[in-house]
Scaffold this motif. Structure first.
Motif, PDB file in Angstrom:
ATOM      1  N   GLN A  68      77.267  61.133  50.571  1.00 20.22           N
ATOM      2  CA  GLN A  68      77.950  61.975  51.547  1.00 20.22           C
ATOM      3  C   GLN A  68      79.427  62.060  51.191  1.00 20.22           C
ATOM      4  OE1 GLN A  68      78.633  60.895  55.870  1.00 20.22           O
ATOM      5  NE2 GLN A  68      77.145  62.532  56.176  1.00 20.22           N
ATOM      6  N   GLN A 116      84.711  77.108  56.752  1.00 25.42           N
ATOM      7  CA  GLN A 116      83.539  76.807  55.930  1.00 25.42           C
ATOM      8  C   GLN A 116      83.944  76.781  54.466  1.00 25.42           C
ATOM      9  OE1 GLN A 116      80.192  79.536  56.105  1.00 25.42           O
ATOM     10  NE2 GLN A 116      78.788  77.857  55.712  1.00 25.42           N
ATOM     11  N   ASP A 167      83.219  76.698  50.407  1.00 24.58           N
ATOM     12  CA  ASP A 167      82.240  76.988  49.363  1.00 24.58           C
ATOM     13  C   ASP A 167      82.374  75.917  48.288  1.00 24.58           C
ATOM     14  OD1 ASP A 167      84.079  78.001  47.094  1.00 24.58           O
ATOM     15  OD2 ASP A 167      84.620  79.331  48.742  1.00 24.58           O
ATOM     16  N   PHE A 168      81.373  75.814  47.431  1.00 22.69           N
ATOM     17  CA  PHE A 168      81.406  74.787  46.389  1.00 22.69           C
ATOM     18  C   PHE A 168      80.801  75.331  45.106  1.00 22.69           C
ATOM     19  CE2 PHE A 168      77.116  74.344  47.917  1.00 22.69           C
ATOM     20  CZ  PHE A 168      76.381  74.017  46.790  1.00 22.69           C
ATOM     21  N   VAL A 188      74.383  70.737  47.386  1.00 17.53           N
ATOM     22  CA  VAL A 188      75.175  70.303  48.532  1.00 17.53           C
ATOM     23  C   VAL A 188      74.512  70.859  49.788  1.00 17.53           C
ATOM     24  CG1 VAL A 188      77.420  70.332  49.657  1.00 17.53           C
ATOM     25  CG2 VAL A 188      77.277  70.250  47.159  1.00 17.53           C
ATOM     26  N   ASP A 189      74.125  69.962  50.684  1.00 15.20           N
ATOM     27  CA  ASP A 189      73.391  70.360  51.893  1.00 15.20           C
ATOM     28  C   ASP A 189      72.190  71.228  51.530  1.00 15.20           C
ATOM     29  OD1 ASP A 189      75.163  68.968  53.483  1.00 15.20           O
ATOM     30  OD2 ASP A 189      76.444  70.695  53.865  1.00 15.20           O
ATOM     31  N   SER A 218      74.350  75.393  43.532  1.00 16.77           N
ATOM     32  CA  SER A 218      75.669  75.926  43.162  1.00 16.77           C
ATOM     33  C   SER A 218      75.527  77.314  42.534  1.00 16.77           C
ATOM     34  CB  SER A 218      76.336  74.987  42.158  1.00 16.77           C
ATOM     35  OG  SER A 218      77.528  75.540  41.651  1.00 16.77           O
ATOM     36  N   ILE A 260      78.730  74.872  52.116  1.00 13.82           N
ATOM     37  CA  ILE A 260      78.277  73.682  52.816  1.00 13.82           C
ATOM     38  C   ILE A 260      77.804  74.097  54.205  1.00 13.82           C
ATOM     39  CG2 ILE A 260      79.907  72.294  51.486  1.00 13.82           C
ATOM     40  CD1 ILE A 260      81.502  71.841  53.987  1.00 13.82           C
ATOM     41  N   ALA A 281      79.339  66.672  54.047  1.00 13.05           N
ATOM     42  CA  ALA A 281      78.287  67.326  53.280  1.00 13.05           C
ATOM     43  C   ALA A 281      77.524  66.281  52.489  1.00 13.05           C
ATOM     44  CB  ALA A 281      78.878  68.369  52.339  1.00 13.05           C
ATOM     45  N   THR A 282      76.234  66.539  52.269  1.00 11.87           N
ATOM     46  CA  THR A 282      75.381  65.636  51.508  1.00 11.87           C
ATOM     47  C   THR A 282      75.167  66.202  50.112  1.00 11.87           C
ATOM     48  OG1 THR A 282      74.251  64.898  53.507  1.00 11.87           O
ATOM     49  CG2 THR A 282      73.144  64.486  51.413  1.00 11.87           C
ATOM     50  N   VAL A 283      75.513  65.408  49.118  1.00 17.04           N
ATOM     51  CA  VAL A 283      75.394  65.818  47.715  1.00 17.04           C
ATOM     52  C   VAL A 283      74.214  65.076  47.085  1.00 17.04           C
ATOM     53  CG1 VAL A 283      76.532  65.914  45.465  1.00 17.04           C
ATOM     54  CG2 VAL A 283      77.873  66.203  47.567  1.00 17.04           C
ATOM     55  N   PHE A 312      85.331  72.027  45.848  1.00  9.77           N
ATOM     56  CA  PHE A 312      85.220  72.578  47.199  1.00  9.77           C
ATOM     57  C   PHE A 312      86.450  73.437  47.469  1.00  9.77           C
ATOM     58  CE2 PHE A 312      82.795  68.658  47.188  1.00  9.77           C
ATOM     59  CZ  PHE A 312      81.614  69.018  47.827  1.00  9.77           C
TER      60      PHE A 312
END
Length: 412
Positions: free
Chosen positions: A204, A221, A223-224, A234-235, A239, A243, A255-257, A276
């Motif tokens: 996380q 919000q 972006d990644f 991510v979540d 990619s 998130i 966020a969970t990676v 991010f």
């Protein structure tokens, strides 16, 4: 010049930070149908009585007529008089006739975007008069604790009547409660932690944003993007993506990676990078994999005078004890006296983290004579991943009682 313009602002109720419509107005839709010249407003999928706690008299209805061709006259802001049902309400004043362009009322049906709400945190000057350039300026104020929150602002003036019916002229726009931009050495910032994170694992991370004075921005919000070896979601989004949550009142979102197939990190490659961003403000987290241990079998090799050949099986694990798939393992072998062939080789671990290295070792034993005993050489094979040695297999010569020249009678 000298025209009176009325202003208004709504900033709630909004949906929570998660879900498909996170951070948007709770009472909203794309199927609004204002009665041209009347006060009735309907929406087949409306939730006027339930969404966001429901709407009520005194709330503001904003209809975005300009977003649908042929309906610019229905860009209207109206005060709610009463709620009839979940899909029907009446306004205090009538909507425009939507006949400004054609001279005939145009009814496109339930196709117009709309929002309903009221002011919770913002406060806007109620009216202003245009200057010599036709510009009216008002002030929007809000608490610093609500920076980044979504709001809708409208301006309204009197238009030219059509068919002797009064008209209003509006423009509506979405805004966010803005923070202070960078000035000189001050700069708005995005931060992400922890850094680095371990690859081939689930971790996380926390991503935060603040303005140039350090005040957190909510409702943002991120972006990644992920670059490097292997993959990272991510979540559960690949990619490039977004998130799943918006920043909260602290300006942060979690966020969970989940990453897999990430290779050991070296000075020249391996690992990965997560970036991010909110607009052009970004923060980067490194995704690293360090070799924890390499298990080898056999753990040592005995070499007689006739030499020996076989295969060394290596299983690679990272620092989290995950088996490393697709990792490049390099072997480097040396011996004196004697040789180990091949002296260098490369193998890639399979889905079980296993790589195999065939070998042939010769010349480790020097024959003895009637006056000197036989001697034995030694060697080793070192196995490296990510530029670091993770295992060593020793090779040792073992002469027997027959390793003499000429051989003893018992060995003939």
């Amino acid at each position: 010049p000298g025209t009176q313009i009325r202003f208004g602002e709504i900033d709630g109720p909004l949906n929570g930070p998660t879900g498909a419509n996170r951070g948007q107005f709770a009472i909203s839709g794309n199927d609004g149908n204002p009665a041209e010249g009347g006060t009735l407003f309907t929406a087949p999928t409306g939730a006027f009585t339930t969404a966001g706690g429901g709407a009520g008299p005194g709330d503001t209805l904003l209809v975005f007529g300009k977003l649908v061709t042929g309906n610019r006259d229905l860009e209207n802001a109206r005060t709610v008089a009463r709620i009839n049902s979940a899909t029907s309400l009446n306004t205090v004043g009538p909507f425009n006739g939507n006949d400004i362009d054609t001279g005939t009322t145009v009814n496109s049906g339930s196709v117009l975007p709309y929002v309903i709400g009221h002011s919770l945190d913002g406060n806007i000057t109620g009216s202003a008069t245009t200057n010599e350039d036709g510009i009216a300026t008002v002030k929007l104020t809000y608490p610093v604790s609500k920076l980044g929150k979504l709001a809708a602002v409208f301006a309204q003036g009197e238009g030219t009547p059509t068919k002797n019916a009064p008209r209003t002229v509006e423009d509506i726009m979405f805004v966010r409660f803005a923070g202070v931009a960078g000035i000189g050495d001050l700069a708005a910032a995005v931060t992400a932690s922890p850094n680095p994170i371990f690859g081939n694992s689930t971790q996380q991370v926390k991503v935060c944003i603040a303005d140039a004075l350090g005040s957190p921005l909510q409702g943002i919000q991120f972006d990644f993007t992920y670059t490097g070896t292997g993959t990272a979601k991510v979540d559960n989004a690949a990619s490039p993506g977004l998130i799943a949550t918006l920043t909260d009142a602290s300006g942060c979102a979690f966020a969970t990676v989940v990453s897999s197939g990430v290779q050991p990190s070296t000075d020249t490659g391996g690992g990965g990078e997560l970036k991010f961003c909110a607009g052009n403000l970004c923060a980067t987290i490194n995704v690293v994999v360090n070799i924890g241990v390499c298990q080898v079998s056999p753990s040592s090799v005995a070499v007689g005078s006739q030499g020996v050949s076989g295969t060394i099986t290596l299983t690679a694990f990272d620092a989290l004890q995950n088996k490393l798939t697709g990792a490049q393992i390099t072997s480097a072998c040396t011996a004196s006296p004697g040789t180990i062939a091949p002296n260098t080789s490369i193998s890639i671990t399979n889905a079980q983290g296993v790589a195999q290295f065939p070998y042939a070792a010769t010349g480790f034993v020097t024959l003895g004579t009637s006056t000197t005993p036989p001697t034995a050489g030694a060697g080793k094979c070192e196995f490296s991943a990510g530029g670091k040695v993770c295992a060593t297999v020793p090779f040792n010569g073992f002469p027997s009682q027959c390793d003499f020249s000429p051989p003893p009678i018992s060995c003939q």
